[in-house]
Design a protein around this motif. Sequence first.
Motif, short mmCIF file in Angstrom:
data_model
loop_
_atom_site.label_atom_id
_atom_site.label_comp_id
_atom_site.label_asym_id
_atom_site.label_seq_id
_atom_site.Cartn_x
_atom_site.Cartn_y
_atom_site.Cartn_z
N VAL A 158 0.89 -1.15 0.00
CA VAL A 158 0.00 0.00 0.00
C VAL A 158 0.93 1.20 0.00
CG1 VAL A 158 -1.81 1.29 1.18
CG2 VAL A 158 -1.81 -1.22 1.27
N ALA A 159 1.12 1.78 -1.18
CA ALA A 159 2.01 2.94 -1.32
C ALA A 159 1.15 4.18 -1.22
CB ALA A 159 2.73 2.88 -2.67
N ILE A 160 1.44 5.01 -0.23
CA ILE A 160 0.60 6.19 0.02
C ILE A 160 1.47 7.44 -0.03
CG2 ILE A 160 0.78 5.86 2.53
CD1 ILE A 160 -2.20 6.87 2.60
N ASP A 186 6.97 0.07 6.22
CA ASP A 186 6.57 -0.59 7.46
C ASP A 186 5.70 -1.79 7.13
OD1 ASP A 186 7.52 1.35 9.63
OD2 ASP A 186 6.31 2.68 8.39
N LEU A 187 5.64 -2.73 8.06
CA LEU A 187 4.77 -3.89 7.90
C LEU A 187 3.35 -3.49 8.25
CD1 LEU A 187 4.16 -6.85 7.45
CD2 LEU A 187 5.02 -7.31 9.75
N LEU A 188 2.42 -3.80 7.36
CA LEU A 188 1.01 -3.51 7.60
C LEU A 188 0.30 -4.76 8.12
CD1 LEU A 188 -1.23 -1.39 7.43
CD2 LEU A 188 -1.58 -2.07 5.04
N LEU A 196 1.70 -0.06 13.33
CA LEU A 196 2.57 -0.70 12.34
C LEU A 196 3.76 -1.36 13.00
CD1 LEU A 196 2.62 2.05 9.56
CD2 LEU A 196 1.19 0.00 9.69
N ARG A 197 4.18 -2.49 12.42
CA ARG A 197 5.37 -3.19 12.88
C ARG A 197 6.52 -2.85 11.96
NH1 ARG A 197 3.29 -9.09 12.51
NH2 ARG A 197 1.79 -8.13 11.11
N PRO A 198 7.76 -3.07 12.41
CA PRO A 198 8.90 -2.83 11.52
C PRO A 198 8.81 -3.74 10.29
CG PRO A 198 9.63 -3.21 13.78
CD PRO A 198 8.17 -3.51 13.74
N ALA A 199 9.29 -3.25 9.17
CA ALA A 199 9.26 -4.02 7.92
C ALA A 199 9.96 -5.37 8.06
CB ALA A 199 9.89 -3.22 6.79
N THR A 200 10.91 -5.44 8.97
CA THR A 200 11.69 -6.68 9.14
C THR A 200 11.14 -7.60 10.23
OG1 THR A 200 13.14 -5.49 10.67
CG2 THR A 200 13.83 -5.59 8.34
N ALA A 201 9.95 -7.31 10.74
CA ALA A 201 9.36 -8.15 11.79
C ALA A 201 9.26 -9.59 11.30
CB ALA A 201 7.98 -7.64 12.18
N ILE A 258 0.62 -13.67 1.96
CA ILE A 258 1.15 -12.43 1.40
C ILE A 258 1.40 -11.47 2.56
CG2 ILE A 258 -1.18 -11.57 0.87
CD1 ILE A 258 0.11 -10.04 -1.51
N ARG A 259 2.57 -10.89 2.56
CA ARG A 259 2.93 -9.87 3.55
C ARG A 259 2.72 -8.52 2.87
NH1 ARG A 259 7.47 -9.78 8.13
NH2 ARG A 259 5.74 -10.84 9.12
N ILE A 260 1.90 -7.69 3.48
CA ILE A 260 1.57 -6.40 2.90
C ILE A 260 2.23 -5.30 3.72
CG2 ILE A 260 -0.29 -4.83 2.23
CD1 ILE A 260 -2.04 -7.33 1.85
N PHE A 261 2.96 -4.47 3.01
CA PHE A 261 3.68 -3.35 3.60
C PHE A 261 2.95 -2.05 3.28
CE2 PHE A 261 6.69 -6.72 2.82
CZ PHE A 261 7.51 -6.71 3.94
N VAL A 262 3.21 -1.04 4.09
CA VAL A 262 2.78 0.31 3.74
C VAL A 262 4.05 1.10 3.45
CG1 VAL A 262 2.63 1.14 6.14
CG2 VAL A 262 1.34 2.29 4.36
N ALA A 263 4.07 1.75 2.29
CA ALA A 263 5.23 2.52 1.84
C ALA A 263 4.86 4.00 1.83
CB ALA A 263 5.65 2.07 0.44
N ARG A 264 5.75 4.81 2.37
CA ARG A 264 5.53 6.27 2.40
C ARG A 264 6.81 6.97 1.97
NH1 ARG A 264 3.33 6.72 8.33
NH2 ARG A 264 4.64 4.90 8.55
#
Length: 181
Positions: free
Chosen positions: A31-33, A88-90, A172-177, A104-110
């Motif tokens: 989810v790129a916002i 970040d991890l969504l 949100l959790r860290p992207a590397t969680a 599927i691991r979904i991230f949020v990108a900002r």
Amino acid sequence: MFSVVSDEVTMPGGGVAVRDYLRHVGAVGVVAIDDADRVVLVRQYRHPVGRRLWELPAGLIDVVGEDLPAAARRELAEEADLTAGRMDLLIDLHTSPGCSNEMIRIFVARDLAPVPVDQRHARHDEEADMQVRLVELDDAVGMVFAGEITNAAAVAGLLAAARARAGGWAALRPATAPVIR
């Protein structure tokens, strides 16, 4: 991408049954916002459903040794020509656990920025005519409830992003969680 597996499973009552399922390599979505609260949606043809679907930038975990945040960054660059200053991890999502182990691991990108034109990915096959659109997050959520977005990862990711935004992104959790198994 996947293989069909048959396992013999001991049932709670003691009997044994054969269960067939798809063993999947896994995937990532983004989810790129942007700073204007717009999300990136891509529209591409999906043969199993026979039509074009609005989706998140996403793809398979098919590069040996690539970690999940790197895969998400790669897919964002390949499908939306964007980089993210923050990832970040969504959510983690089992797409269809009754017949597949796909997760599927979904991230949020900002903090988005364009990929330089000379470094952009050449799109092929189903990506060749992919549409990329920026849509306000609230409008994208409206598209979910109107039945215009039906891809499971997109539905879950957009609803989760709207909820996370409402909470100031604090959940949100860290992207590397680590993946919880």
